[in-house]
Design an enzyme around this catalytic site. Structure first.
Site, PDB file in Angstrom:
ATOM      1  N   ASN A 138      -9.546   1.809   4.283  1.00 29.43           N
ATOM      2  CA  ASN A 138      -8.536   0.757   4.407  1.00 29.43           C
ATOM      3  C   ASN A 138      -8.729   0.184   5.809  1.00 29.43           C
ATOM      4  OD1 ASN A 138      -6.381  -0.914   4.716  1.00 29.43           O
ATOM      5  ND2 ASN A 138      -4.848   0.538   3.969  1.00 29.43           N
ATOM      6  N   PRO A 151      -6.531  -0.495  12.088  1.00 26.36           N
ATOM      7  CA  PRO A 151      -5.478  -0.650  13.082  1.00 26.36           C
ATOM      8  C   PRO A 151      -4.063  -0.679  12.518  1.00 26.36           C
ATOM      9  CG  PRO A 151      -6.803  -2.651  12.870  1.00 26.36           C
ATOM     10  CD  PRO A 151      -7.524  -1.579  12.126  1.00 26.36           C
ATOM     11  N   ASN A 152      -3.201   0.010  13.241  1.00 16.96           N
ATOM     12  CA  ASN A 152      -1.753   0.045  13.013  1.00 16.96           C
ATOM     13  C   ASN A 152      -1.326   0.911  11.836  1.00 16.96           C
ATOM     14  OD1 ASN A 152      -0.990  -1.754  15.178  1.00 16.96           O
ATOM     15  ND2 ASN A 152      -1.956  -3.375  13.972  1.00 16.96           N
ATOM     16  N   ALA A 191      -6.159  -4.853   9.172  1.00 17.34           N
ATOM     17  CA  ALA A 191      -6.378  -6.267   9.506  1.00 17.34           C
ATOM     18  C   ALA A 191      -7.869  -6.617   9.595  1.00 17.34           C
ATOM     19  CB  ALA A 191      -5.679  -6.598  10.816  1.00 17.34           C
ATOM     20  N   ARG A 199       7.766   1.104  10.748  1.00 20.03           N
ATOM     21  CA  ARG A 199       8.282  -0.266  10.618  1.00 20.03           C
ATOM     22  C   ARG A 199       7.790  -0.871   9.310  1.00 20.03           C
ATOM     23  NH1 ARG A 199       6.725  -4.059  13.992  1.00 20.03           N
ATOM     24  NH2 ARG A 199       8.470  -5.289  13.270  1.00 20.03           N
ATOM     25  N   ARG A 257      -0.003 -11.878  -0.936  1.00 20.57           N
ATOM     26  CA  ARG A 257       0.519 -12.161   0.409  1.00 20.57           C
ATOM     27  C   ARG A 257      -0.128 -13.441   0.964  1.00 20.57           C
ATOM     28  NH1 ARG A 257       0.486  -6.721   3.798  1.00 20.57           N
ATOM     29  NH2 ARG A 257       1.759  -8.059   5.168  1.00 20.57           N
ATOM     30  N   GLU A 283     -12.474   0.569  -1.456  1.00 16.23           N
ATOM     31  CA  GLU A 283     -11.514  -0.133  -0.593  1.00 16.23           C
ATOM     32  C   GLU A 283     -10.092   0.145  -1.095  1.00 16.23           C
ATOM     33  OE1 GLU A 283     -11.707  -4.386  -1.158  1.00 16.23           O
ATOM     34  OE2 GLU A 283     -10.695  -4.782   0.753  1.00 16.23           O
ATOM     35  N   HIS A 323      -5.932  -0.808  -0.333  1.00 15.41           N
ATOM     36  CA  HIS A 323      -4.858  -1.486   0.390  1.00 15.41           C
ATOM     37  C   HIS A 323      -3.523  -1.036  -0.176  1.00 15.41           C
ATOM     38  CE1 HIS A 323      -7.458  -3.894   2.762  1.00 15.41           C
ATOM     39  NE2 HIS A 323      -8.152  -4.185   1.676  1.00 15.41           N
ATOM     40  N   ILE A 324      -2.635  -0.675   0.712  1.00 19.63           N
ATOM     41  CA  ILE A 324      -1.315  -0.181   0.297  1.00 19.63           C
ATOM     42  C   ILE A 324      -0.526  -1.314  -0.357  1.00 19.63           C
ATOM     43  CG2 ILE A 324       0.873   0.731   1.189  1.00 19.63           C
ATOM     44  CD1 ILE A 324      -0.871   1.987   3.504  1.00 19.63           C
ATOM     45  N   TYR A 384       5.139  -1.552   3.375  1.00 20.36           N
ATOM     46  CA  TYR A 384       4.206  -0.414   3.384  1.00 20.36           C
ATOM     47  C   TYR A 384       4.847   0.919   2.985  1.00 20.36           C
ATOM     48  CZ  TYR A 384       1.445  -3.853   5.913  1.00 20.36           C
ATOM     49  OH  TYR A 384       0.770  -4.991   6.256  1.00 20.36           O
TER      50      TYR A 384
HETATM   51  O1  CA2 Z   1      -1.923  -3.274   2.587  1.00 20.41           O
HETATM   52  C1  CA2 Z   1      -2.724  -2.741   3.357  1.00 20.41           C
HETATM   53  O2  CA2 Z   1      -3.073  -1.561   3.250  1.00 20.41           O
HETATM   54  C2  CA2 Z   1      -3.264  -3.528   4.562  1.00 20.41           C
HETATM   55  O3  CA2 Z   1      -4.611  -3.120   4.772  1.00 20.41           O
HETATM   56  C3  CA2 Z   1      -2.412  -3.165   5.748  1.00 20.41           C
HETATM   57  C4  CA2 Z   1      -2.754  -3.959   7.001  1.00 20.41           C
HETATM   58  C5  CA2 Z   1      -2.813  -5.456   6.707  1.00 20.41           C
HETATM   59  O4  CA2 Z   1      -3.270  -6.152   7.863  1.00 20.41           O
HETATM   60  C6  CA2 Z   1      -3.713  -5.768   5.544  1.00 20.41           C
HETATM   61  O5  CA2 Z   1      -3.675  -7.154   5.299  1.00 20.41           O
HETATM   62  C7  CA2 Z   1      -3.264  -5.027   4.304  1.00 20.41           C
HETATM   63  C8  CA2 Z   1      -1.716  -3.719   8.092  1.00 20.41           C
HETATM   64  C9  CA2 Z   1      -1.534  -2.297   8.484  1.00 20.41           C
HETATM   65  C10 CA2 Z   1      -0.401  -2.233   9.454  1.00 20.41           C
HETATM   66  O6  CA2 Z   1       0.467  -1.221   9.048  1.00 20.41           O
HETATM   67  C11 CA2 Z   1       1.721  -1.236   9.566  1.00 20.41           C
HETATM   68  C12 CA2 Z   1       2.462  -0.124   9.304  1.00 20.41           C
HETATM   69  C13 CA2 Z   1       3.754  -0.052   9.770  1.00 20.41           C
HETATM   70  C14 CA2 Z   1       4.286  -1.088  10.514  1.00 20.41           C
HETATM   71  C15 CA2 Z   1       3.533  -2.202  10.772  1.00 20.41           C
HETATM   72  C16 CA2 Z   1       2.241  -2.271  10.301  1.00 20.41           C
END
Ligand code: CA2
Length: 143
Positions: A73, A9-10, A76, A17, A106, A97, A99-100, A22
């Site tokens: 990835n 998601p997202n 959340a 954003r 964090r 796995e 994660h960016i 990210y």
């Molecule tokens: O660091 C990562 O790749 C995460 O998987 C990204 C997730 C976060 O919940 C994980 O803890 C770590 C969030 C992805 C949301 O991406 C966004 C991109 C642009 C603006 C807002 C959120």
């Protein structure tokens, strides 16, 4: 070799954003980088993104017998989803796995990864290049 890249998601909001966390690369550009890298390395790749846990579970199940590796990835859902962990275990496809951001630096709730428990390798905090490293790992190791 066929690799399925799954984003949770997202992640489709990348580059729009929170660039400090990210980066500024848009989701479409990340997909382009992944496709180019896969083509250069003779890997067949499919990229999937969903904001819905059950759809991700369905996608993992549908990979059974069709893909040699999964790059995931779960965003959340990393920190909450036993269903995604169980799906990865059920299909028993080699998984990495990604994660960016560096989730370990964090909030404490990001330090637990359920999906990661079914992954043989983890690339954390290498930005969007982590997806390419994951493909290189799967294509290189044991192929
Ligand atoms: O660091 C990562 O790749 C995460 O998987 C990204 C997730 C976060 O919940 C994980 O803890 C770590 C969030 C992805 C949301 O991406 C966004 C991109 C642009 C603006 C807002 C959120």
């Amino acid at each position: 070799m066929k690799i399925l890249v799954i984003n949770g998601p997202n992640l489709n909001m990348l580059g729009i954003r929170e660039p400090d966390i990210y980066g500024r690369t848009t989701y479409e550009s990340v997909c382009g980088k992944i496709r180019d890298y896969a083509a250069e390395n003779g890997v067949e790749v499919e990229i999937y993104q969903s904001n819905h846990e059950g759809d991700i579970v369905d996608k993992i199940q549908s990979a059974y017998g069709k893909f040699d590796g999964i790059v995931i990835n779960p965003a959340a859902y990393t920190h909450t989803s036993v269903a995604i962990l169980d799906a990865l275990k059920a299909v028993s496809i080699r998984a990495v796995e990604v994660h960016i951001s560096d989730v370990n630096e964090r909030e404490p709730f990001r330090h637990i990864s359920y999906a990661g428990m079914a992954c043989e390798h983890h690339i954390i905090g290498h930005g969007v290049d982590g997806y390419l490293e994951a493909i290189a790992y799967l294509a290189g190791a044991g192929s």
